[in-house]
Design an enzyme around this catalytic site. Structure first.
Site, PDB file in Angstrom:
ATOM      1  N   SER A 128      15.097  -5.274  19.731  1.00 15.51           N
ATOM      2  CA  SER A 128      14.171  -4.571  18.844  1.00 15.51           C
ATOM      3  C   SER A 128      12.960  -5.451  18.565  1.00 15.51           C
ATOM      4  O   SER A 128      13.108  -6.611  18.198  1.00 15.51           O
ATOM      5  CB  SER A 128      14.823  -4.260  17.496  1.00 15.51           C
ATOM      6  OG  SER A 128      16.053  -3.651  17.656  1.00 15.51           O
ATOM      7  N   HIS A 188      15.002   1.823  21.856  1.00 21.11           N
ATOM      8  CA  HIS A 188      15.610   1.077  22.966  1.00 21.11           C
ATOM      9  C   HIS A 188      15.512   1.896  24.264  1.00 21.11           C
ATOM     10  O   HIS A 188      16.521   2.401  24.740  1.00 21.11           O
ATOM     11  CB  HIS A 188      17.109   0.842  22.717  1.00 21.11           C
ATOM     12  CG  HIS A 188      17.444  -0.198  21.698  1.00 21.11           C
ATOM     13  ND1 HIS A 188      17.494   0.037  20.360  1.00 21.11           N
ATOM     14  CD2 HIS A 188      17.796  -1.497  21.848  1.00 21.11           C
ATOM     15  CE1 HIS A 188      17.846  -1.070  19.722  1.00 21.11           C
ATOM     16  NE2 HIS A 188      18.037  -2.009  20.588  1.00 21.11           N
ATOM     17  N   HIS A 210      25.010  -1.017  23.527  1.00 18.43           N
ATOM     18  CA  HIS A 210      25.812  -1.767  22.557  1.00 18.43           C
ATOM     19  C   HIS A 210      27.239  -1.229  22.503  1.00 18.43           C
ATOM     20  O   HIS A 210      27.483  -0.058  22.792  1.00 18.43           O
ATOM     21  CB  HIS A 210      25.199  -1.628  21.153  1.00 18.43           C
ATOM     22  CG  HIS A 210      23.764  -2.043  21.050  1.00 18.43           C
ATOM     23  ND1 HIS A 210      22.726  -1.229  21.443  1.00 18.43           N
ATOM     24  CD2 HIS A 210      23.201  -3.200  20.613  1.00 18.43           C
ATOM     25  CE1 HIS A 210      21.572  -1.871  21.241  1.00 18.43           C
ATOM     26  NE2 HIS A 210      21.833  -3.069  20.748  1.00 18.43           N
ATOM     27  N   TYR A 227      28.659  -0.495  19.834  1.00 10.85           N
ATOM     28  CA  TYR A 227      28.730   0.532  18.775  1.00 10.85           C
ATOM     29  C   TYR A 227      28.333   1.917  19.260  1.00 10.85           C
ATOM     30  O   TYR A 227      28.546   2.906  18.568  1.00 10.85           O
ATOM     31  CB  TYR A 227      27.923   0.114  17.537  1.00 10.85           C
ATOM     32  CG  TYR A 227      26.427  -0.022  17.725  1.00 10.85           C
ATOM     33  CD1 TYR A 227      25.601   1.075  17.947  1.00 10.85           C
ATOM     34  CD2 TYR A 227      25.834  -1.285  17.651  1.00 10.85           C
ATOM     35  CE1 TYR A 227      24.239   0.932  18.100  1.00 10.85           C
ATOM     36  CE2 TYR A 227      24.466  -1.436  17.782  1.00 10.85           C
ATOM     37  CZ  TYR A 227      23.670  -0.330  18.016  1.00 10.85           C
ATOM     38  OH  TYR A 227      22.316  -0.471  18.160  1.00 10.85           O
ATOM     39  N   GLU A 228      27.757   1.995  20.469  1.00  8.72           N
ATOM     40  CA  GLU A 228      27.461   3.316  21.040  1.00  8.72           C
ATOM     41  C   GLU A 228      28.704   3.883  21.719  1.00  8.72           C
ATOM     42  O   GLU A 228      28.663   4.982  22.273  1.00  8.72           O
ATOM     43  CB  GLU A 228      26.308   3.204  22.047  1.00  8.72           C
ATOM     44  CG  GLU A 228      24.994   2.822  21.384  1.00  8.72           C
ATOM     45  CD  GLU A 228      23.929   2.433  22.393  1.00  8.72           C
ATOM     46  OE1 GLU A 228      23.228   3.327  22.862  1.00  8.72           O
ATOM     47  OE2 GLU A 228      23.825   1.221  22.719  1.00  8.72           O
ATOM     48  N   ALA A 268      16.988  -8.669  17.314  1.00  7.01           N
ATOM     49  CA  ALA A 268      16.622  -8.712  15.901  1.00  7.01           C
ATOM     50  C   ALA A 268      17.923  -8.937  15.150  1.00  7.01           C
ATOM     51  O   ALA A 268      18.963  -8.376  15.522  1.00  7.01           O
ATOM     52  CB  ALA A 268      15.982  -7.396  15.474  1.00  7.01           C
ATOM     53  N   MET A 301      24.376  -7.380  16.272  1.00  2.00           N
ATOM     54  CA  MET A 301      25.331  -6.499  16.954  1.00  2.00           C
ATOM     55  C   MET A 301      25.170  -6.535  18.473  1.00  2.00           C
ATOM     56  O   MET A 301      25.565  -5.599  19.168  1.00  2.00           O
ATOM     57  CB  MET A 301      25.136  -5.058  16.463  1.00  2.00           C
ATOM     58  CG  MET A 301      25.188  -4.926  14.946  1.00  2.00           C
ATOM     59  SD  MET A 301      24.716  -3.276  14.441  1.00  2.00           S
ATOM     60  CE  MET A 301      24.513  -3.519  12.663  1.00  2.00           C
ATOM     61  N   SER A 302      24.548  -7.598  18.972  1.00  2.00           N
ATOM     62  CA  SER A 302      24.340  -7.660  20.425  1.00  2.00           C
ATOM     63  C   SER A 302      24.543  -9.091  20.890  1.00  2.00           C
ATOM     64  O   SER A 302      25.181  -9.889  20.198  1.00  2.00           O
ATOM     65  CB  SER A 302      22.913  -7.190  20.755  1.00  2.00           C
ATOM     66  OG  SER A 302      21.952  -8.103  20.256  1.00  2.00           O
ATOM     67  N   ASN A 317      15.394  -9.023   8.775  1.00  2.00           N
ATOM     68  CA  ASN A 317      15.721  -8.760   7.362  1.00  2.00           C
ATOM     69  C   ASN A 317      16.642  -9.867   6.880  1.00  2.00           C
ATOM     70  O   ASN A 317      17.301 -10.531   7.683  1.00  2.00           O
ATOM     71  CB  ASN A 317      16.456  -7.405   7.242  1.00  2.00           C
ATOM     72  CG  ASN A 317      17.705  -7.355   8.106  1.00  2.00           C
ATOM     73  OD1 ASN A 317      17.624  -7.177   9.333  1.00  2.00           O
ATOM     74  ND2 ASN A 317      18.855  -7.554   7.499  1.00  2.00           N
ATOM     75  N   HIS A 371      18.035   0.792   8.971  1.00  2.00           N
ATOM     76  CA  HIS A 371      17.656   0.614  10.374  1.00  2.00           C
ATOM     77  C   HIS A 371      16.143   0.742  10.567  1.00  2.00           C
ATOM     78  O   HIS A 371      15.538   0.011  11.345  1.00  2.00           O
ATOM     79  CB  HIS A 371      18.411   1.634  11.226  1.00  2.00           C
ATOM     80  CG  HIS A 371      18.183   1.479  12.697  1.00  2.00           C
ATOM     81  ND1 HIS A 371      18.506   0.328  13.382  1.00  2.00           N
ATOM     82  CD2 HIS A 371      17.654   2.326  13.617  1.00  2.00           C
ATOM     83  CE1 HIS A 371      18.183   0.469  14.664  1.00  2.00           C
ATOM     84  NE2 HIS A 371      17.661   1.673  14.835  1.00  2.00           N
TER      85      HIS A 371
END
Ligand code: HPA
Length: 272
Positions: A32, A64, A86, A88-89, A116, A211-212, A235, A247
């Site tokens: 990101s 993305h 990812h 999470y997908e 990010a 998360m990556s 953040n 997000h």
């Protein structure tokens, strides 16, 4: 089913045919914010929708898009990979690392993983870039899980003592003097963490959460590529600065930092 290594070889040959690049030098996976910044590296001479290559899957996350940009920069053949997928997908570890395995099969000996991330250190606020020194993989999975790699590949029991190359890290610090180093802790998400989880991450020694990246780093190291990790702090992690996370804010922080991320990449790539 073909094994993940054969699939990466197949995709690499397709990529070579479509891009005209016989062997890449560097692959940069764009997280990101980094994609917008990468425009500063100049016009790519080739763009491929990654879903047209074997084994690639279209990402489902806004911001993305799945493309591979090929360009010449600082005398190197560089592939910019946008559209990470990812866990999470709902994807498996081998699907998450397929782009990295493909680019290494297409010659890349250096892999730059950008992302990010949430920041745990109050003195490293949003907009800062951190060089990943080491990682903690709390995704509960590994790209090395499953059948042993075929003949000719390294053992699945891969050594991660020097996962993020010390040489690449010092090259980056030489080129850009004001960057902090940190430990990236990878979780599955896609929910953001609770303040209690962030406190746990801090006790564990993490500087960043995201998360990556962690699975791609392991897969790249297994294939003997030099691994560099760069995190944009988008953040403060939950509970670090008070206030809620969302997000849209993470994406906005990426847009806001895009110009400086592009400038950073153009200083880093020549020294890799
Ligand atoms: N937590 C996890 N992943 C993230 C964050 C975060 O705060 N920010 C960007 N990616």
């Amino acid at each position: 089913m073909t094994n993940p290594y054969e699939l990466a070889q197949l995709a690499a040959n397709e990529l070579r045919n479509l891009s005209g690049v016989d062997a890449y030098d560097v692959a940069v996976v764009l997280g990101s914010g980094w994609k917008e910044g990468a425009g500063a590296l100049g016009e790519p001479f080739n763009v491929i929708p990654s879903a047209s290559l074997s084994g690639f899957i279209a990402p489902t996350v806004a911001g993305h898009s799945g493309q591979i940009f090929s360009l010449d920069f600082a005398g190197k053949k560089v592939a910019l990979v946008s559209g990470r997928v990812h866990l999470y997908e709902g994807h498996r570890a081998d699907q998450v690392v397929h782009p990295v395995r493909t680019l290494i099969a297409a010659g890349a000996s250096t892999v730059v993983l950008t992302n990010a991330a949430g920041g745990l250190d109050p003195s490293i606020g949003p907009g800062h870039v951190v060089v990943i020194r080491d990682q903690i993989n709390l995704t509960g999975t590994s790209p090395m899980e499953g059948p042993a790699p075929p003949e000719g590949y390294g053992s699945r029991f891969v050594d991660l003592t020097d996962l993020y190359s010390a040489d690449l890290r010092s090259a980056v610090h030489g080129a850009v003097t004001d960057l902090a180093d940190g430990v990236y802790l990878g979780l599955r998400g896609p929910h953001y963490e609770t303040p209690a989880e962030i406190e746990m991450a801090r006790v564990m020694g993490a500087t960043l959460v995201g998360m990556s990246t962690v699975l791609e780093a392991i897969a790249a190291r297994h294939l003997n590529a030099g691994v560099l990790g760069l995190s944009l702090v988008s953040n403060y992690a939950a509970g670090v600065a008070g206030g809620a996370l969302n997000h849209a804010e993470v994406l906005e922080a990426g847009q806001a930092a895009a110009a400086s991320l592009g400038a950073l990449l153009s200083r880093v790539l020549p020294v890799l």
